[in-house]
Design an enzyme around this catalytic site. Structure first.
Site, PDB file in Angstrom:
ATOM      1  N   LYS A   1       0.845  -1.195   0.000  1.00 16.35           N
ATOM      2  CA  LYS A   1       0.000   0.000   0.000  1.00 16.35           C
ATOM      3  C   LYS A   1       0.881   1.245   0.000  1.00 16.35           C
ATOM      4  O   LYS A   1       1.924   1.279   0.662  1.00 16.35           O
ATOM      5  CB  LYS A   1      -0.883  -0.005   1.248  1.00 16.35           C
ATOM      6  CG  LYS A   1      -1.900   1.127   1.302  1.00 16.35           C
ATOM      7  CD  LYS A   1      -2.747   1.002   2.569  1.00 16.35           C
ATOM      8  CE  LYS A   1      -3.845   2.038   2.622  1.00 16.35           C
ATOM      9  NZ  LYS A   1      -4.649   1.939   3.860  1.00 16.35           N
TER      10      LYS A   1
ATOM     11  N   SER B   1      -9.623   1.865   3.116  1.00 13.87           N
ATOM     12  CA  SER B   1      -8.829   2.584   2.150  1.00 13.87           C
ATOM     13  C   SER B   1      -7.849   1.714   1.358  1.00 13.87           C
ATOM     14  O   SER B   1      -7.366   2.144   0.315  1.00 13.87           O
ATOM     15  CB  SER B   1      -8.043   3.687   2.860  1.00 13.87           C
ATOM     16  OG  SER B   1      -7.137   3.128   3.796  1.00 13.87           O
TER      17      SER B   1
ATOM     18  N   SER C   1      -9.558  -0.338   7.314  1.00 12.56           N
ATOM     19  CA  SER C   1      -9.039  -0.261   5.945  1.00 12.56           C
ATOM     20  C   SER C   1      -8.371  -1.509   5.396  1.00 12.56           C
ATOM     21  O   SER C   1      -8.086  -1.562   4.197  1.00 12.56           O
ATOM     22  CB  SER C   1      -8.055   0.894   5.825  1.00 12.56           C
ATOM     23  OG  SER C   1      -8.774   2.084   5.663  1.00 12.56           O
TER      24      SER C   1
HETATM   25  N1  GLN Z   1     -12.832   4.481   6.575  1.00  9.99           N
HETATM   26  C1  GLN Z   1     -12.111   4.879   7.733  1.00  9.99           C
HETATM   27  C2  GLN Z   1     -11.650   6.314   7.567  1.00  9.99           C
HETATM   28  O1  GLN Z   1     -11.950   6.856   6.585  1.00  9.99           O
HETATM   29  C3  GLN Z   1     -10.972   3.947   8.004  1.00  9.99           C
HETATM   30  C4  GLN Z   1      -9.772   4.205   7.202  1.00  9.99           C
HETATM   31  C5  GLN Z   1      -8.597   3.391   7.593  1.00  9.99           C
HETATM   32  O2  GLN Z   1      -8.716   2.377   8.289  1.00  9.99           O
HETATM   33  N2  GLN Z   1      -7.436   3.863   7.183  1.00  9.99           N
HETATM   34  O3  GLN Z   1     -11.009   6.877   8.385  1.00  9.99           O
END
Ligand code: GLN
Length: 490
Positions: free
Chosen positions: A78, A153, A177
């Site tokens: 990532k 994400s 994410s």
């Molecule tokens: N969807 C969550 C956010 O927008 C989690 C994102 C993540 O785990 N990086 O913060």
């Protein structure tokens, strides 16, 4: 050997025994990236040195040197995670040309175990999102149906793994994410206990919540990867000294004597009927494998989304203050011959360099931390977070693993939720409490919806109980109703 279906231990054993070379394995996956990624957009950058890395593994094997447990296994990483000499953007314009001078500890450990870095994977900008639609490098599409989101994400990691563009991928999980895109893309994803994997070299989003972990085809592959990347790192003082178990050696699907908890608060009426059915089927499978089912309750779960967003945005506003056009990446250009004042330069750089979702979070987070509001918002959220942790510690006295949904629905259509911020945040209703309590969590692919979209099951366990959690995952994997199903882009 079929490289599309082989496990990590099969590939690395074959590489060590010279039945296949690391170069052949790497080229096999690079060809797939070249052929298929045009349909997905899962890679932000390719690593041009991939074949060279593989050659050096093959040479070490020829010389009789010992190579690690992941010898010759290609990984996509990532783009939140620093890779020496390879652009790392966090999917943001502000870091579009940032080339880190060092590897994150977890990348160093992967390389040390013989893994190959194929490239950097798409994501929501600065990992803020649940659909991979906020990337400055374009959205990433779901390989099961390219009209649907990958989740986020770590959407690129989910898509690249599901389509077998790479053998393994590494994602990060601050509020879901890894687990949510793993569910939407039909792969295994593990978020370890906070402090289990070093955060050194991972671009910080919300430091008290961030963790990195593997996304793989099989539970055993995730277990093996965890053995490599987990453990104490002097560069991250929040890493634990606890010994890392040989997770992959100790996997068992016999759940006799294990108590599996169903969280009352997760069994809501808002659950999609097919997701609901998948949870019921997983419970039945766990019973067949010997587990006892108990009901548990963590009442404060109902507040996890607001607590999470207050804490995540506050910490993000502080972490992202460093992107000012001076030290990193993008800087707003001068206007003709007129030099910008320092303040103008900061504000233009950040106004153009950050996308709108990131700007929204910086503004809200700054507000929550400012004097007069700190106690009412950030501090209060931290206090409620502590109570939530206490409640979940109590729940884990009554059970070993909690089983439930990852998300209320399978993947949704591209564009459906991006302009409805609340709907997007509410996606994280089942995943954020795990991060707030610092617990390990994982997704196991389990069912396929009538629209042929994957549905995963979420498992969480007590602190550092990764082995027990992985065992339940291993048992569910063997009973999975989605076994043998393949995405369209494959
Ligand atoms: N969807 C969550 C956010 O927008 C989690 C994102 C993540 O785990 N990086 O913060």
């Amino acid at each position: 050997m079929d490289l599309l279906t082989a496990s990590f231990s099969e590939i690395s054993a074959a590489v060590r025994e010279k039945k296949v070379s690391a170069v052949e394995v790497t080229k096999f996956f690079l060809n797939r990236v070249n052929r298929l990624d045009q349909h997905l957009n899962s890679f932000i950058s390719r690593d041009e040195t991939a074949v060279k890395q593989a050659e050096s593994i093959d040479q070490r094997i020829l010389r009789g040197d010992s190579v690690g447990a992941l010898a010759g296994i290609p990984f996509g990483i990532k783009d939140m995670i620093c890779t020496k000499g390879l652009r790392t953007t966090a999917a943001s314009k502000i870091l579009e040309n940032f080339v880190p001078p060092y590897d994150a500890t977890l990348v160093e450990r992967l390389r040390g175990a013989g893994a190959i870095v194929l490239g950097k994977l798409n994501q929501d900008e600065f990992a803020m999102g649940s659909s991979n639609e906020t990337s400055a490098f374009g959205l990433c599409k779901n390989p099961w149906n390219v009209e649907y989101v990958t989740g986020g994400s770590s959407g690129g990691a989910g898509a690249a793994k599901a389509s077998r563009l790479t053998a393994g991928t590494i994602g990060t999980d601050t509020g879901g994410s890894i687990r949510q895109p793993a569910s939407f893309c039909g792969v295994v994803g593990v978020k370890p206990t906070y402090g289990r994997v070093s955060r050194y070299g991972i671009i910080a989003y919300a430091s008290s919540l961030d963790q990195a972990g593997p996304m793989t085809s099989y539970v055993s592959d995730a277990a093996l990867t965890l053995e490599v990347i987990c453990g104490r790192d002097p560069m991250d003082s929040t890493t634990s000294n606890q010994a890392v178990q040989a997770y992959s050696q100790n996997l068992t699907s016999n759940l006799t004597g294990l108590k599996i908890g169903l969280l009352k608060e997760f069994l809501t009426e808002g659950l999609d009927s097919e997701v609901n059915k998948a949870v019921d089927d997983a419970v039945a499978a766990a019973k067949r494998m010997g587990a006892e089912i108990v009901e548990v309750s963590v009442p404060l779960t109902s507040l996890s989304v607001p607590i999470y967003y207050l804490i995540a945005m506050s910490e993000a506003s502080s972490n992202l203050a460093r992107y000012d056009g001076i030290k990193y990446g993008y800087r707003a250009p001068t206007e003709g011959s007129r030099e910008l004042s320092l303040e103008e330069m900061y504000s233009k750089t950040r106004g153009v360099g950050f996308g709108s979702e990131v700007q929204r979070r910086i503004i809200i987070g700054t507000y929550c931390l400012s004097s007069g509001y700190y106690d009412a918002y950030y501090n209060k959220a931290c206090q409620v977070r502590r109570l939530l942790k206490n409640q979940s510690d109590e729940a884990f006295k009554k059970c070993d693993v909690i089983l439930g949904p990852v998300s209320t629905t399978p993947a949704f259509k591209i564009g459906d939720r991006i302009s409805d911020t609340m709907a997007m945040y509410l996606n994280d209703i089942f995943t954020t409490s795990t991060n707030l309590a610092g617990l390990p969590g994982m997704t196991v692919p389990f069912a396929i919806s009538s629209k042929r979209l994957p549905i995963g099951i979420q498992l969480t366990a007590g602190h550092f109980q990764e082995q027990t959690m992985l065992n339940v995952g291993f048992a569910l994997e063997q009973n999975s109703l989605s076994k043998g199903e393949r995405p369209n882009v494959y």
